[in-house]
Design an enzyme around this catalytic site. Structure first.
Site, short mmCIF file in Angstrom:
data_model
loop_
_atom_site.label_atom_id
_atom_site.label_comp_id
_atom_site.label_asym_id
_atom_site.label_seq_id
_atom_site.Cartn_x
_atom_site.Cartn_y
_atom_site.Cartn_z
N GLY A 1 -38.68 3.19 -1.71
CA GLY A 1 -37.97 4.46 -1.73
C GLY A 1 -36.88 4.45 -2.76
N GLY B 1 -34.40 1.37 -1.65
CA GLY B 1 -34.84 0.16 -0.97
C GLY B 1 -36.34 0.06 -0.88
N ASP C 1 -33.54 14.91 1.67
CA ASP C 1 -34.73 14.49 0.93
C ASP C 1 -35.99 14.65 1.77
OD1 ASP C 1 -36.06 13.67 -1.32
OD2 ASP C 1 -35.68 11.54 -1.04
#
Length: 675
Positions: free
Chosen positions: A352, A355, A468
């Site tokens: 992502g 991470g 998001d």
């Protein structure tokens, strides 16, 4: 080459570069990762932003700010698509209209592609402050960005050109000024002959003094225009700054940038440069040989500086670490290493914005997902603890459960429940897999997402804005029930605030128009993103690449709106769903999706209302207004004919950095508002 007429401009605001011990430490960030534990939150928050050297806002105002905003956003998005590939980009949106916007971005050649992207992101956030001015430019420590109502890409110099002289002075009687003038002259006399229009170099003055300089033109110029621009820059520095100024001095012209300094400003962390000076490698070797000493000195200096100013924060910080370590949320680092096979690539589930995620199996047989955080310049320790302490309190059937974290090892890890069916995008946009998403499952996913967001926005202990929402951040359990994931790193805003003004974070194609243009974040941004995902689910089409896959060059939003106006929406229903649901059921989902993606945030229904619409399936729904869209092929738009509320038309053709599975801004951030 002859100069074009320069736009009228307001006074130029110069910000001197911040040269500090912390900036020196950040240049060794990859080697000094653990030092972030010693930085106060306020200090860490300042690390990622490149210094703004100058900004210029034109005095001419557009007669149609809403329409101009449309093309501004599209032009900036086109620049982004190319600047991260080559370091340079131009764009145009709405050619031939009275609202045409041209864009130009140039990263200095000494920047890596990642740093170029970060620099562009910073300039992109700051530049909209000049709207509704029809032109503006900004010079940062590493890049340049400009927009204009005319094609200014061939301008080499104009009346807005400026310079800035540093405050420090050369030692009395030193020959350094002459050496510096010669160095700048050599570089400006060479750069325009290079294909890259770029040159860097250094000049040794004494054992304690070396001067560094660079010269760069924008790649839109021809060689004669570059030569004229650099010559004006050289003249400005030599006649205005020398012989007095020894610290950072720079000339900032319409088509180029010239700078000298006693600091090796063009030396990136990896030691590579765009120039030919051998002093680059000498400096690199010196840094590598001295890194152990620097680590000790910088760590000690920052520690004591921080210690003197933040004793109370230190106590609070350590207390949080202790409380987490002693709570049920704490996992042993060694256990997570063993569970994931030392973060084996075979166990990697995805990556992502901040991470990588790995599957793990604990000794007791439990399957888990471990997020290995990237602690880089865009992240802060205090936010990590906010997510752990706050998200762990948020429990809902449609939210991925945070099981805990590891804070005692050399890196910070988050531990989540493992969901076998991975993410929605793996099924929805895969021809071979999407048949598993029948009508019942898709409806339950749409409803589950709505219930999860309604809980975050209005029913949880704290108000949470995800920022998001997209198909790759919706995970599916073994029964294909939706669970919203990737809450990112949290921060608060006051209960009395109606919105949060913040830098962009999220994924283009899913970001609300008011958030992109003005940085104003509310729960309405999540509702817009949710609406985009709903329309993707019902059509089986991905919003981000819909323009490139459309023969007419129309975005998914445009296609849906056209069919809505002609009462033919059912034609866009995913072929895998035809005959599996009634037309009334499908049109209800289309209608709800359109209500959520309306350009005006005030018209978007709250998530609790969306849940009500989905469960009641009432035919008496509000009439949607036009969603924001723009088409790269032709840049068509007709928003004003539909509604004055449809004020922003945005492109959603941005490609993600990682095959559509990662956020282009490298950061997914949740926002918490205490009640």
């Amino acid at each position: 080459m002859p100069n074009r007429r320069a736009p009228n401009t307001t006074p130029i605001h110069l910000l001197p570069p911040a040269i500090s011990l912390r900036k020196m430490a950040s240049s060794l960030l990859l080697l000094l990762l653990l030092l972030l534990l010693l930085l106060s939150p306020a200090e860490a928050d300042n690390i990622p932003s490149p210094t703004i050297f100058a900004s210029v806002c034109g005095t001419n105002k557009t007669p149609d700010p809403q329409g101009f905003d449309v093309h501004f956003v599209d032009a900036m998005e086109q620049v982004f698509q190319n600047i991260t590939k080559s370091g340079f980009a131009t764009s145009v949106s709405g050619p031939g209209s009275n609202l045409t916007v041209y864009g130009l971005g140039q990263c200095f050649s000494y920047l890596s592609s990642v740093n170029c992207q970060l620099c562009y992101a910073q300039s992109r956030v700051k530049l909209p402050r000049c709207l509704p001015a029809t032109s503006a430019r900004i010079y940062l420590d590493g890049c340049f960005l400009e927009y204009s109502g005319r094609d200014a890409s061939l301008d080499s110099v104009d009346s807005a050109d400026t310079f800035h002289c540093g405050n420090s002075t050369f030692p009395s009687g030193s020959t350094a000024a002459n050496v510096t003038a010669q160095l700048v002259g050599n570089l400006t006399g060479t750069a325009y002959r290079n294909k890259s229009y770029y040159e860097v170099g250094s000049a040794f003055v004494s054992q304690r003094l070396t001067v560094y300089a660079m010269a760069q033109c924008w790649l839109s110029l021809n060689s004669s225009g570059c030569r004229d621009c650099l010559e004006k820059g050289r003249e400005s520095l030599v006649s205005k700054c020398l012989p007095a100024s020894s610290s950072d001095s720079m000339a900032m012209n319409a088509g180029c940038f010239v700078r000298y300094s006693t600091e090796p400003f063009y030396m990136p962390v990896d030691g590579s440069t765009g120039g030919s000076s051998s002093h680059v490698w000498i400096w690199l070797v010196a840094v590598l040989c001295s890194v152990v000493t620097l680590l000790a000195l910088i760590a000690t200096a920052i520690f004591w500086r921080w210690r003197r100013s933040s004793d109370s924060e230190d106590d609070g910080f350590l207390e949080v670490v202790r409380s987490i370590s002693n709570s049920h949320l704490s996992f042993k680092y060694e256990d997570l290493i063993q569970a994931t096979g030392n973060f084996s690539e075979n166990n990697k589930l995805g990556q992502g914005g901040y991470g990588s995620v790995y599957k793990g199996i604990l000794l007791d047989g439990r399957e888990i997902a471990v997020k290995r955080l990237f602690f880089n310049t865009r992240q802060w320790i205090d936010q990590f603890f906010n997510e752990v302490t706050l998200i762990s309190q948020v429990q809902h059937k449609n939210l991925v459960k945070l099981l805990g974290c590891s804070v005692e090892g050399p890196e910070s890890l988050l531990v989540y429940e493992y969901l076998r069916n991975t993410s929605l995008d793996h099924y929805l946009f895969d021809v071979a897999k999407k048949s598993a998403l029948n009508w019942e499952r898709r409806f339950e996913i749409i409803l589950g997402m709505a219930e999860g967001l309604a809980y975050l926005h209005s029913a949880s202990v704290v108000r949470i804005i995800h920022r998001d929402i997209k198909a790759s951040n919706v995970l599916l359990d073994d029964r294909f029930r939706a669970k919203i994931s990737d809450f990112g790193l949290a921060r608060y805003f006051g209960e009395d605030q109606t919105h949060l003004s913040t830098g962009l974070a999220g994924t283009f194609g899913y970001m609300a128009p008011e958030y992109i243009v003005h940085g104003q974040l509310t729960e309405k941004a999540d509702i817009y993103s949710y609406g985009v995902v709903v329309l993707e689910i019902i059509t089986g089409k991905k919003n981000q690449n819909s323009i490139s896959t459309s023969s007419e060059g129309h975005s998914l939003m445009h296609q849906i709106w056209q069919h809505h106006k002609s009462d033919s929406l059912i034609k866009l229903l995913d072929s895998d769903l035809k005959g599996k649901c009634t037309p009334e059921e499908a049109l209800n989902i289309f209608h709800v999706g359109l209500l959520c993606v309306q350009a005006s945030p005030t018209l978007r229904p709250p998530m609790w209302k969306v849940v009500e619409m989905l469960t009641s399936r009432s035919p008496d729904l509000p009439v949607p207004t036009q969603p924001p869209f723009i088409n790269i092929k032709g840049a068509e738009s007709s928003s004003r004919s539909e509604s004055s509320d449809a004020s922003y038309l945005l492109s959603s053709s941005m490609k993600s950095l990682d095959s559509g599975q990662t956020s282009v801004n490298h950061l997914s951030v949740s926002v918490f508002q205490g009640r």
